[in-house]
Scaffold this motif. Structure first.
Motif, mmCIF file in Angstrom:
data_model
loop_
_atom_site.group_PDB
_atom_site.id
_atom_site.type_symbol
_atom_site.label_atom_id
_atom_site.label_comp_id
_atom_site.label_asym_id
_atom_site.label_seq_id
_atom_site.Cartn_x
_atom_site.Cartn_y
_atom_site.Cartn_z
ATOM 1 N N VAL A 8 19.658 71.164 90.440
ATOM 2 C CA VAL A 8 21.009 70.701 90.150
ATOM 3 C C VAL A 8 21.607 70.802 88.879
ATOM 4 O O VAL A 8 22.744 71.268 88.622
ATOM 5 N N TRP B 205 22.516 74.780 88.253
ATOM 6 C CA TRP B 205 23.667 75.262 88.904
ATOM 7 C C TRP B 205 24.897 74.591 88.238
ATOM 8 O O TRP B 205 25.785 75.300 88.146
ATOM 9 N N GLY B 206 24.710 73.338 88.048
ATOM 10 C CA GLY B 206 25.973 72.631 87.477
ATOM 11 C C GLY B 206 26.554 73.145 86.103
ATOM 12 O O GLY B 206 27.633 73.367 85.677
ATOM 13 N N ASP C 254 27.203 77.471 88.546
ATOM 14 C CA ASP C 254 28.442 77.228 89.230
ATOM 15 C C ASP C 254 29.144 76.013 88.392
ATOM 16 O O ASP C 254 29.220 75.088 89.312
ATOM 17 N N ASN D 206 32.198 74.334 90.337
ATOM 18 C CA ASN D 206 32.065 73.608 91.382
ATOM 19 C C ASN D 206 31.162 72.361 91.271
ATOM 20 O O ASN D 206 30.501 71.909 92.252
ATOM 21 N N ALA D 207 30.730 72.092 90.091
ATOM 22 C CA ALA D 207 29.762 71.150 89.777
ATOM 23 C C ALA D 207 29.930 69.808 90.412
ATOM 24 O O ALA D 207 31.169 69.341 90.126
ATOM 25 N N ASP D 208 28.861 69.163 91.012
ATOM 26 C CA ASP D 208 29.090 67.706 91.441
ATOM 27 C C ASP D 208 28.582 66.811 90.397
ATOM 28 O O ASP D 208 27.224 66.859 90.053
ATOM 29 N N LEU D 209 29.585 66.339 89.609
ATOM 30 C CA LEU D 209 29.167 65.480 88.402
ATOM 31 C C LEU D 209 28.229 64.168 88.822
ATOM 32 O O LEU D 209 27.403 63.915 87.958
ATOM 33 N N ASN D 210 28.410 63.788 89.861
ATOM 34 C CA ASN D 210 27.693 62.394 90.213
ATOM 35 C C ASN D 210 26.411 62.922 90.325
ATOM 36 O O ASN D 210 25.195 62.340 89.984
ATOM 37 N N ALA D 211 26.102 64.163 91.049
ATOM 38 C CA ALA D 211 24.824 64.647 91.297
ATOM 39 C C ALA D 211 23.896 64.874 90.401
ATOM 40 O O ALA D 211 22.980 64.841 89.750
ATOM 41 N N MET D 212 24.820 65.489 89.005
ATOM 42 C CA MET D 212 24.301 66.154 88.070
ATOM 43 C C MET D 212 23.840 64.780 87.085
ATOM 44 O O MET D 212 22.672 65.035 86.467
#
Ligand SMILES: N[C@@H](CCC(=O)N[C@@H](CS)C(=O)NCC(=O)O)C(=O)O
Length: 206
Positions: free
Chosen positions: A111, A114-115, A119, A122-128
């Motif tokens: 995670v 990729w963040g 990519d 398109n990073a998912d900041l909450n997931a990061m």
């Protein structure tokens, strides 16, 4: 002669490159994957049906894929008493941390990689954020383990250091807040002094 397929920027290929270096084995290297492409060719699929890197062929014609399995193969075949602890209990101590990488550490590392690297748009900041928290706890477990011994498997470097060592290099390179983990830092410094780690693992993330 050993032959390795896979781009050196892949963390899974780095494990194999570092292991080959530790064992002092000569090999031919074919960069493949990422910008080099070539993973979908029928010739490559015949070597590795997953179409991923790394793949290793030994001089006897035997084919190997799955990075941790390749490291185990090289250690067992060429590193008895060094990367491959001969005592089963000592070997298990190294081995379980190798399995722990894909089963436990791999997903939050993916995670963040990729963040931050692959990519960011398109990073998912909450997931990061969740991965950052989870990794602080997971690397804390490694730090606690290393409080009692200099290397993952005990007193000297074994195959158990290789997958985790490749990942700690990445974790230390992410622009995140990390807890103070002195035993982990000392272990990373020991790894950094090894030419194979410096050559193949301490490279820019891409
Ligand atoms: N579980 C496999 C994963 C292999 C894998 O996902 N390899 C990635 C590179 S780290 C890959 O081939 N990606 C496609 C590419 O590089 O183009 C292993 O450890 O060997």
């Amino acid at each position: 002669m050993l032959k390795l397929w896979g781009r050196g920027s892949s963390v899974n290929v780095q494990k194999v490159l570092w292991a080959l270096d530790e064992l002092g084995l000569p090999y031919a290297h074919v960069p493949l994957g990422g910008p080099f492409g070539g993973l979908d060719s029928s010739d490559y699929r015949a070597l590795n049906p997953n179409g991923l890197v790394p793949t290793l062929q030994d001089g006897d014609g035997s084919l190997h894929w799955e990075s941790n399995a390749i490291v185990r193969y090289l250690a067992a075949r060429y590193g008895a008493g060094t990367l491959w602890p001969e005592d089963p209990v000592a070997r298990s101590a190294a081995d379980r941390w190798m399995d722990w990488v894909p089963t436990t550490l791999g997903e939050p590392m993916r995670v963040l990689f990729w963040g931050f690297v692959r990519d960011p748009v398109n990073a998912d900041l909450n997931a990061m954020a969740a991965a950052e928290t989870r990794l602080a706890e997971l690397w804390g477990r490694v730090d606690a383990h290393l409080a009692a011994q200099p290397f993952i498997g005990g007193e000297r470097l074994t195959m158990g250091d290789i997958p985790l060592g490749c990942h700690v290099q990445r974790w230390l390179g992410f622009p995140i807040t990390r807890p103070d983990l002195p035993h982990l830092a000392a272990w990373h410094a020991r790894l950094s002094a090894r030419p194979g780690f410096a050559r193949h693992v301490m490279v820019p993330m891409q």
